[in-house]
Design a protein around this motif. Structure first.
Motif, short mmCIF file in Angstrom:
data_model
loop_
_atom_site.label_atom_id
_atom_site.label_comp_id
_atom_site.label_asym_id
_atom_site.label_seq_id
_atom_site.Cartn_x
_atom_site.Cartn_y
_atom_site.Cartn_z
N HIS A 53 13.65 60.28 9.84
CA HIS A 53 12.39 60.92 9.46
C HIS A 53 11.57 61.20 10.71
N HIS A 54 10.65 62.16 10.63
CA HIS A 54 9.89 62.53 11.82
C HIS A 54 8.90 61.46 12.27
N THR A 55 8.71 60.41 11.49
CA THR A 55 7.85 59.30 11.91
C THR A 55 8.61 58.26 12.74
N VAL A 56 9.88 58.50 13.06
CA VAL A 56 10.69 57.54 13.81
C VAL A 56 10.07 57.26 15.18
N SER A 57 10.18 56.03 15.65
CA SER A 57 9.66 55.68 16.98
C SER A 57 10.71 56.00 18.04
N ASP A 58 10.24 56.01 19.31
CA ASP A 58 11.20 56.32 20.38
C ASP A 58 12.26 55.23 20.51
N VAL A 59 11.89 53.95 20.27
CA VAL A 59 12.87 52.86 20.33
C VAL A 59 13.90 52.99 19.21
N ALA A 60 13.44 53.35 18.00
CA ALA A 60 14.37 53.51 16.87
C ALA A 60 15.31 54.68 17.11
N LEU A 61 14.86 55.69 17.85
CA LEU A 61 15.70 56.86 18.08
C LEU A 61 16.74 56.61 19.18
N VAL A 62 16.30 56.08 20.32
CA VAL A 62 17.25 55.93 21.44
C VAL A 62 17.82 54.53 21.57
N GLY A 63 17.24 53.56 20.86
CA GLY A 63 17.73 52.19 20.94
C GLY A 63 16.82 51.33 21.77
N GLY A 64 16.98 50.01 21.65
CA GLY A 64 16.17 49.08 22.42
C GLY A 64 15.78 47.87 21.58
N LYS A 95 6.89 63.04 17.19
CA LYS A 95 5.99 62.75 18.31
C LYS A 95 6.60 63.26 19.61
N ARG A 96 5.75 63.76 20.48
CA ARG A 96 6.22 64.35 21.74
C ARG A 96 7.03 63.33 22.54
N THR A 97 6.55 62.08 22.59
CA THR A 97 7.26 61.05 23.38
C THR A 97 8.66 60.80 22.83
N VAL A 98 8.83 60.89 21.51
CA VAL A 98 10.13 60.67 20.89
C VAL A 98 11.11 61.75 21.32
N LEU A 99 10.65 63.00 21.33
CA LEU A 99 11.53 64.10 21.70
C LEU A 99 11.88 64.06 23.19
#
Length: 510
Positions: free
Chosen positions: A274-285, A311-315
């Motif tokens: 979903h577009h509310t995903v955090s950057d950690v959830a997207l790339v791992g960590g 979010k811009r930071t996520v992309l």
């Protein structure tokens, strides 16, 4: 004193952990070897289980050492090997074969075993280190049984493990024919392009993307079919190789995404966060580094719906993994690599209201709103997307026609043929598809004749294409030529590739 073996998972690989238990004069239960809170709490779970099965916790000093002592041990999966070590050291059980097995499992208070994460990489490491077998919760047994030449012993509770080790309960190792399962379920996709009426130009663009491993962004109004088409992309990608299937299954095993009684993953993964995903959830960590959505999409498709809403930071954190096809999670004492070789498929509305350039409905967005909306997606990210495709709604006539659409199986055969050409082309280069070519390789392998150069120059000038579009057009035209079975890039291949650069055109957004 007793010695047993467990395992710790770092990234997608495992490491054997030696669990030594000694009982000496004194009091208390001591754990050493950098255990985290979940490991330390095992004392209370183990003591409760011993009482349930009428064993006793020694009223002396119990020292449990987990080696290597400088590696942090995390999670509750060490309950079973610690409990067995305490029972053997105190003389309550006979377990002469304890050192021949890697043992993992979390104990419930009634002695039953709960499933663990990372059973597959642990089994791989156990075989690599010459262990006879792997004792683990029954729910994880099928997953671990993917590894051959290793006895996989699935147990449901502590007593079963004890009785197996003392020889009073024979348990047949779980067997699993990896190759038979793999080849029998290789292309079991529910979604098929045969179910899609119309949208022939979008199907063609996705076929090109699949053939060359290209990233795609689809721009169109709500309800035009962007999500439906993206879901069907895995069905036309080349089938997973057995090595790719094992890699993918390892990642999902570490993340705990396989579920109970899971087996080898045979279909290319499709992830749609979903577009509310955090950057950690997207790339791992995380505190204990775990794979994110881009690693769970490894060897498959990552679909980002409504791209400007992320979010811009996520992309932005995706830019490096898109280039390097892996992601590195760094901590003070630890650095973990997760593979991330995925195809990015994104979709977006052309404007906030969704109807800019719509053939029938009028856009109500004010002056400059369309451009501001598109600017939410950065240029460097768009630079990594080869095909920009405009999706228009399907007309009533197309929806109601009875003509049977081309199936995914037919399209996939063409894709596989094009990929074979690329494998031959790149067999000494260490890359697998046209999308992975660098600038120097594009110059060498995507040469065009004078007529092609004239066409490309004219297109870039008249359509206002940016410089970054040049390499992308050549890569895509190379893939189109491969689909056509042609050795050289022709004018028709270039012309088709040029039309897939919508967002690079000056004035596209007004």
């Amino acid at each position: 004193m007793s010695k047993g073996y467990g395992s710790a998972v770092f990234g997608v690989d495992a490491q054997i952990i030696t669990i030594e238990v000694n009982i000496v004069d004194g009091t208390k239960f001591w754990l050493s070897g950098l255990p985290d809170s979940a490991v330390k709490e095992s004392e209370h779970r183990i003591e409760s289980v011993f009482k349930y099965f009428e064993y006793r916790m020694p009223r002396k000093k119990v020292v449990v050492n987990m080696a290597p002592a400088d590696i942090r041990k995390e999670g509750s999966s060490y309950d079973l090997p610690i409990a067995l070590g305490v029972l053997k050291s105190s003389g309550q059980i006979i377990a002469d074969d304890l050192e021949k097995y890697v043992i993992m499992g979390e104990l419930a208070l009634d002695g039953t075993l709960r499933p663990i994460k990372g059973a597959l990489p642990i089994a791989i490491e156990a075989r690599k280190n010459g262990f006879k077998g792997f004792i683990l919760p029954l729910e994880n047994a099928n997953e671990a049984a993917i590894v051959n030449n290793l006895d996989i012993i699935g147990v449901t509770n502590l007593v079963e493990a004890i009785e197996f080790l003392d020889g009073s309960r024979p348990i047949e190792p779980i067997t699993y024919d990896t190759r038979e399962h793999f080849f029998n379920h290789l292309n079991d996709y529910e979604a098929d392009f045969a179910h899609v009426q119309g949208q022939e130009n979008i199907k063609r663009a996705l076929e090109i993307a699949a053939a060359g491993g290209h990233n795609v962004i689809m721009i169109g109004p709500p309800g035009a079919g962007k999500t439906m088409l993206a879901k069907r992309l895995p069905s036309i990608l080349p089938p997973l190789s057995l090595q790719e299937a094992l890699e993918t299954t390892k990642i999902h095993s570490v993340a705990g995404k396989l579920g109970s009684n899971a087996q080898l993953i045979t279909k290319r993964p499709y992830r749609s966060p979903h577009h509310t995903v955090s950057d950690v959830a997207l790339v791992g960590g995380g505190g204990v580094p775990q794979p994110g959505e881009i690693s769970l999409s490894h060897n498959g498709v990552l679909f980002l719906d409504e791209l400007p809403e992320f979010k811009r930071t996520v992309l932005e954190v995706m830019r490096q993994p898109l280039e390097e096809r892996r992601v590195t999670i760094s901590r003070a004492k630890l650095s973990v690599d997760f593979p991330a070789n995925f195809m990015l498929i994104a979709s977006m509305n052309p404007c906030p209201c969704g109807y800019y350039n719509h053939p029938e409905k009028e856009c109500v967005c004010g002056s400059g709103q369309v451009q501001r909306y598109l600017n939410k997606v950065s240029g460097p990210l768009l630079d990594r997307i080869d095909l920009h495709v405009e999706v228009t709604p399907v007309s009533f006539d197309e929806m109601t026609q009875n003509r049977k659409a081309e199936s995914s199986e037919v399209i996939r055969e063409r894709v596989i043929s094009a990929r074979k050409i690329q494998q031959e082309r790149f067999k000494t280069e260490g890359i697998h598809s046209n999308a992975m070519m660098g600038s120097q390789m594009v110059k060498e392998l995507c040469q065009i004749n004078e007529a092609g150069k004239t066409l490309l120059k004219t297109a870039m000038e008249r359509l206002g294409l940016s410089a970054r579009a040049y390499d992308r057009i050549l890569k895509v035209s190379r893939t189109i030529a491969d689909l056509d079975g042609k050795e050289n890039i022709g004018i028709e291949h270039l012309a088709e590739a040029i039309q897939y650069r919508s967002l690079d055109r000056e004035g596209w957004a007004g």
